[in-house]
Enzyme design. Structure first.
Site, PDB file in Angstrom:
ATOM      1  N   SER A 135     -64.602  51.772 -35.390  1.00 64.84           N
ATOM      2  CA  SER A 135     -66.017  51.563 -35.094  1.00 64.84           C
ATOM      3  C   SER A 135     -66.204  50.918 -33.724  1.00 64.84           C
ATOM      4  O   SER A 135     -67.254  51.072 -33.100  1.00 64.84           O
ATOM      5  CB  SER A 135     -66.648  50.677 -36.176  1.00 64.84           C
ATOM      6  OG  SER A 135     -66.003  49.417 -36.225  1.00 64.84           O
ATOM      7  N   CYS A 142     -58.950  51.528 -38.785  1.00 62.29           N
ATOM      8  CA  CYS A 142     -60.020  50.690 -39.327  1.00 62.29           C
ATOM      9  C   CYS A 142     -59.828  50.627 -40.833  1.00 62.29           C
ATOM     10  O   CYS A 142     -59.788  51.674 -41.493  1.00 62.29           O
ATOM     11  CB  CYS A 142     -61.378  51.300 -38.980  1.00 62.29           C
ATOM     12  SG  CYS A 142     -62.800  50.529 -39.789  1.00 62.29           S
ATOM     13  N   ASN A 143     -59.678  49.433 -41.380  1.00 60.60           N
ATOM     14  CA  ASN A 143     -59.467  49.284 -42.812  1.00 60.60           C
ATOM     15  C   ASN A 143     -60.669  49.775 -43.608  1.00 60.60           C
ATOM     16  O   ASN A 143     -60.524  50.435 -44.642  1.00 60.60           O
ATOM     17  CB  ASN A 143     -59.186  47.817 -43.138  1.00 60.60           C
ATOM     18  CG  ASN A 143     -57.835  47.358 -42.642  1.00 60.60           C
ATOM     19  OD1 ASN A 143     -56.819  47.516 -43.312  1.00 60.60           O
ATOM     20  ND2 ASN A 143     -57.816  46.803 -41.441  1.00 60.60           N
ATOM     21  N   CYS A 146     -58.605  43.403 -41.099  1.00 63.77           N
ATOM     22  CA  CYS A 146     -59.484  44.203 -40.245  1.00 63.77           C
ATOM     23  C   CYS A 146     -58.794  44.290 -38.895  1.00 63.77           C
ATOM     24  O   CYS A 146     -58.233  43.294 -38.415  1.00 63.77           O
ATOM     25  CB  CYS A 146     -60.857  43.551 -40.112  1.00 63.77           C
ATOM     26  SG  CYS A 146     -61.923  44.280 -38.834  1.00 63.77           S
TER      27      CYS A 146
END
Length: 258
Positions: A8, A70-71, A182
């Protein structure tokens, strides 16, 4: 060979930096969904739409493999992405399993830092349920931390105060490992080390992710497609200033680990 990295925002750069060190003969394309960062506080179905739109743009650039760095995005969309695309796709998950294994002998607990959405998703619950037989894992949502990272807020005093406030309700003597769940959070490793008791280890999933990436591209038979180590950046908002920010953040990461 061009490997795509998607997040993101700038968090996935912590994974990209690890890949550059371990796979220096590949080319990389990094995509940040700047129109919708952060993901961790948004509705699941909205985030899934954002992910597929961004990955579609990356596919148009001819990537040979994809890392969902990205988790939160991994938890939401990795299975659907693999159903749609035939190239190697590697996701992220909080390094809970190795942390639990490391801590079983010590009797210490594990504390997972993650976004609120990651902690709410069934994938995280299933992961913890599968590996935490002794009930030693606790979870701490840090909804503000991605915002700080995206603003390049790395002031030691400001961020140390933030972490100390978040941890004020925990007896840190009970914990042996903190998991950074994260990809934005490893930017703060040095600050965390400066405020945590010396016995607490800090772990993330970046090394394991890049090892899986290397094994997967080998299995798909595409390791021979070399590159020059070039890194290209894209963002959904198209902002030149954000491209500059990503270049600055990546250079900082590579310099820190050199």
């Amino acid at each position: 060979m061009q490997i795509g990295f998607f997040d993101s925002g700038i968090g996935g750069l912590t994974v990209l930096a690890e890949a550059i060190r371990r796979l220096p003969d590949k080319d990389f394309l990094y995509m940040a969904d700047t129109l919708h960062v952060p993901y961790g506080t948004k509705p699941k179905e909205d985030v899934k739409q954002y992910i597929f739109k961004s990955v579609g743009k990356m596919m148009e650039q001819g990537i040979d493999a994809l890392v969902v760095a990205c988790n939160t995005a991994t938890s939401i969309a990795i299975a659907d992405l693999r159903d749609r695309y035939s190239l190697p796709i590697v996701g992220m998950e909080p390094a809970v399993k190795p942390a639990v294994e490391m801590n079983l002998a010590t009797g210490k607990r594990v504390l997972v830092f993650a976004t609120p959405l990651t902690l709410q998703l069934p994938k995280y619950y299933a992961l913890v349920s599968r590996v935490d037989e002794k009930g030693i894992v606790d979870s701490l949502p840090l909804p503000e931390l991605v915002h700080y990272c995206e603003a390049l807020q790395f002031d030691r005093d400001v961020m140390a105060d933030y972490f100390l406030r978040k941890l004020s309700g925990y007896d840190l003597n009970e914990y042996g490992i903190i998991v950074l769940g994260c990809t934005h959070y490893p930017f703060y490793k040095d600050i965390l080390r400066s405020i945590l008791p010396a016995h607490i280890e800090i772990v993330d999933g970046n090394v394991g992710t890049v090892k899986r990436l290397s094994a997967l591209v080998s299995r798909f038979g595409i390791t021979g497609r070399g590159g020059s180590g070039q890194v290209r950046f894209m963002c959904t908002g198209g902002e030149p200033a954000y491209i500059d920010k990503m270049q600055t953040a990546l250079a900082m990461l590579l310099e820190r680990e050199s």
